[in-house]
Design an enzyme around this catalytic site. Structure first.
Site, PDB file in Angstrom:
ATOM      1  N   HIS A 109       0.845  -1.204   0.000  1.00  0.00           N
ATOM      2  CA  HIS A 109       0.000   0.000   0.000  1.00  0.00           C
ATOM      3  C   HIS A 109       0.876   1.249   0.000  1.00  0.00           C
ATOM      4  CE1 HIS A 109       0.864   0.409   4.277  1.00  0.00           C
ATOM      5  NE2 HIS A 109       0.405  -0.821   4.499  1.00  0.00           N
ATOM      6  N   HIS A 135       4.114   1.310   2.028  1.00  0.00           N
ATOM      7  CA  HIS A 135       5.279   0.642   1.432  1.00  0.00           C
ATOM      8  C   HIS A 135       5.836   1.464   0.268  1.00  0.00           C
ATOM      9  CE1 HIS A 135       2.669  -2.675   3.052  1.00  0.00           C
ATOM     10  NE2 HIS A 135       3.763  -2.827   3.758  1.00  0.00           N
ATOM     11  N   CYS A 140       4.545 -12.273  18.594  1.00  0.00           N
ATOM     12  CA  CYS A 140       3.527 -11.703  17.693  1.00  0.00           C
ATOM     13  C   CYS A 140       3.892 -12.147  16.277  1.00  0.00           C
ATOM     14  CB  CYS A 140       3.512 -10.178  17.752  1.00  0.00           C
ATOM     15  SG  CYS A 140       2.476  -9.464  16.442  1.00  0.00           S
ATOM     16  N   CYS A 163       4.382  -9.254  13.689  1.00  0.00           N
ATOM     17  CA  CYS A 163       5.709  -8.620  13.733  1.00  0.00           C
ATOM     18  C   CYS A 163       6.797  -9.646  13.492  1.00  0.00           C
ATOM     19  CB  CYS A 163       5.993  -8.014  15.101  1.00  0.00           C
ATOM     20  SG  CYS A 163       4.930  -6.679  15.596  1.00  0.00           S
ATOM     21  N   CYS A 180       0.127  -7.163  21.524  1.00  0.00           N
ATOM     22  CA  CYS A 180       1.185  -6.557  20.714  1.00  0.00           C
ATOM     23  C   CYS A 180       0.954  -5.045  20.643  1.00  0.00           C
ATOM     24  CB  CYS A 180       1.183  -7.138  19.300  1.00  0.00           C
ATOM     25  SG  CYS A 180       2.199  -6.176  18.168  1.00  0.00           S
ATOM     26  N   HIS A 206       0.222  -4.249  16.672  1.00  0.00           N
ATOM     27  CA  HIS A 206      -0.959  -4.808  16.006  1.00  0.00           C
ATOM     28  C   HIS A 206      -2.175  -4.936  16.919  1.00  0.00           C
ATOM     29  CE1 HIS A 206       2.448  -6.006  13.447  1.00  0.00           C
ATOM     30  NE2 HIS A 206       1.598  -5.749  12.478  1.00  0.00           N
ATOM     31  N   LYS A 256      -1.076   4.601  12.422  1.00  0.00           N
ATOM     32  CA  LYS A 256      -0.195   4.138  11.355  1.00  0.00           C
ATOM     33  C   LYS A 256      -1.011   3.404  10.311  1.00  0.00           C
ATOM     34  CE  LYS A 256       3.427   0.957  10.129  1.00  0.00           C
ATOM     35  NZ  LYS A 256       3.894  -0.402  10.322  1.00  0.00           N
ATOM     36  N   LYS A 308      -2.499  -2.740   7.334  1.00  0.00           N
ATOM     37  CA  LYS A 308      -3.602  -3.653   7.028  1.00  0.00           C
ATOM     38  C   LYS A 308      -4.372  -4.029   8.278  1.00  0.00           C
ATOM     39  CE  LYS A 308      -0.454  -5.203   3.720  1.00  0.00           C
ATOM     40  NZ  LYS A 308       0.834  -5.874   3.828  1.00  0.00           N
TER      41      LYS A 308
END
Ligand code: MSP
Length: 504
Positions: free
Chosen positions: A21, A24, A129, A132, A150, A153, A302, A305
């Site tokens: 996305h 990145h 996790c 990660c 986490c 996430h 942030k 996804k």
């Protein structure tokens, strides 16, 4: 370093569990701009990107789809390549951690570490996790109603208790701390301070570097124990040495000393504490630079996804019509230190105001006027000193900014020059001047200089401008105001179509 230097730039290798996305793209375009910039300075450049294909996260993503991991990643990789092509990412190699040469490097590296006595057997107990691909120790995870969560996430951590192998990172604590704190490798320095203080407070603990195949089968086998696969982060980090032929040919010796790792701040610990120690163990010098940037955030969080607030690359391309526009916007937003909010209205204003109005209109105007007034041939005459001075100042300042990774500021300064050319035209009014030729020459000349400096960010549009206004994009080191004797203007292109501002 002058012309003829070497520049090696890398992006993180992305997890191909889902499509890339805008987050990145932010990293990848930044790395691409640096690669293109140094090519335009005449450097020998190698640009590496790719995918991080092993580990529990990918294993699970494949299982969910009901296919074998290899089949799954084989399907995803063309998608990544397609996106990078759409964004004109000029990588020299797309590395996959499933590439045979890479798996070979990982095995050889592990053998070396094992034979040096740096790997020992032990039991690991801790919280993991899988998003990660990381163990969290006490103080690092968050606790919600007695559940361990986490911090990135926000999902429950998994308890792992297993026989494993450890890498003796602790033996390199002092050395790693010195590299982080006392050299200029980590940039910006705030991130170096952050890691240094973590090292000072918590030290560098030995790292579990293997997972039993009974749990994680999708990975590179440990050469000294076939019941285990190597921890995905060790596998992944080594891509940077495989990518330039580690242990194979002279390329490694040439490019490695010039390596610049571009990363987001989420993976800073891996790229400093762990990577510096591993390199030291393998007798490989530390990277030249670790260039860290902050996040693109959307509605305060942030973009990711797992949060569900991603902006897709396709949507940006569709809205702004070209790779160049998307690249420009990302680089104008680029901020190494601070998170930047993805604000649709602000992006529209940047696009309309800067690309369409300032640059697009200027080029269009120059094309139309040169053809109408001079039949397209614009010869050098009297030099406008004010414009020359500003252009030469820009030629000095922008490289300094780009080479200290302040891309956004470099763009602003280049656009200051373009704005000055627009103002110069408004003031001198070549459309009714008796002798419009020197005016148009100076205006095109300053535009040529700005266009060359913009080339790494806007590769396609700048080529189009050069072709239309009749000049060549030369090496940055050869840019001098007043060099071309004349311009042969071919056309008056429309570079960017304005978008209707979004009302949110
Ligand atoms: N596979 C590891 C990296 C291994 S490198 C040896 C990984 N992959 S990832 O797919 O999760 O990509 C993480 C990187 O993507 C970040 O470090 C950052 O460069 C980029 N970004 C992902 N989301 C982002 C934002 N919202 N904002 C900015 N960059 C982001 O971690």
């Amino acid at each position: 370093m002058g012309v003829g230097g070497v520049f090696y730039v890398t992006t993180p290798i992305y997890y191909p569990n889902d499509l890339p996305h805008i987050g990145h793209a932010y990293t990848t375009v930044f790395a691409d701009v640096l690669a293109r910039w140094y090519r335009l300075r005449g450097y020998d450049v190698f640009f590496l990107t790719g995918t991080d294909e092993h580990g529990l996260k990918l294993q699970r993503a494949a299982e969910k789809k009901g296919v074998k991991p290899k089949e799954f990643v084989d399907r995803m990789v063309p998608e990544f390549k397609r996106y990078w092509r759409l964004l004109e990412i000029s990588y020299d190699r797309f590395i996959r951690t499933t590439d045979a040469d890479h798996e070979e490097v990982v095995k050889r590296a592990l053998e070396k570490l094992y034979s040096k006595g740096l790997i020992y057997r032990g039991t690991y107990r801790g919280w993991y996790c899988s998003s990660c691909e990381k163990f969290y120790s006490e103080g690092e995870y968050e606790e919600v109603d007695e559940r361990k969560v986490c911090p990135i996430h926000r999902k429950d951590l998994e308890w792992v208790e297993e026989e494993t192998y450890f890498l003796k990172l602790s033996a390199y604590e002092d050395e790693v701390l010195r590299l982080v704190r006392d050299t200029d490798i980590v940039h910006p320095r705030g991130y170096a301070r952050e890691i240094a203080s973590k090292l000072e407070k918590e030290g560098l603990r030995d790292l579990s570097i293997a997972r039993p195949k009974s749990r994680v089968y999708w990975g590179v086998e440990l050469p000294f124990d076939r019941d285990y696969v190597v921890y995905v982060w060790i596998d992944a980090l080594l891509n940077y040495v495989t990518g330039v032929g580690y242990g194979e040919d002279g390329r490694f010796e040439k490019y490695w000393p010039a390596v610049h790792h571009v990363i987001g701040k989420d993976i800073l610990w891996f790229h400093t504490a762990i990577w510096f120690a591993v390199l030291r163990m393998l007798d490989i010098p530390p990277p030249r630079k670790v260039l860290v940037h902050a996040f693109i955030i959307n509605r305060g969080l942030k973009m990711g996804k797992s949060v569900g607030n991603v902006v897709m690359i396709d949507d940006m391309l569709e809205r702004y019509g070209s790779a160049d526009a998307v690249r420009y916007i990302l680089m104008r937003l680029l901020n190494l230190e601070k998170d930047v909010e993805f604000d649709a209205e602000q992006l529209d204003n940047m696009y309309n105001g800067e690309l369409a109005d300032t640059y697009g209109n200027l080029v269009r105007r120059l094309g139309v006027l040169s053809r109408k007034k001079l039949g397209g041939v614009v010869r050098r005459g009297e030099i406008d000193e004010e414009l020359r001075e500003l252009a030469e100042e820009t030629i000095k300042v922008v490289p300094r900014l780009v080479e200290s990774y302040e891309i956004s500021e470099g763009l602003v300064r280049t656009f200051d020059l373009l704005r000055a050319v627009n103002a110069y035209l408004n003031r001198t009014e070549p459309w009714r001047a008796e002798n419009p030729e020197p005016i148009l020459y100076n205006a095109i000349e300053a535009t040529r200089i700005a266009t060359t400096l913009l080339h790494p960010v806007l590769p396609t549009v700048t080529r189009k401008v050069a072709e239309s206004l009749g000049f060549e994009i030369v090496r940055i080191d050869d840019l001098r105001y007043g060099e071309p004797e004349k311009f042969r203007v071919k056309e008056a292109p429309i570079l960017f179509k304005k978008v209707k501002p979004s009302s949110q």
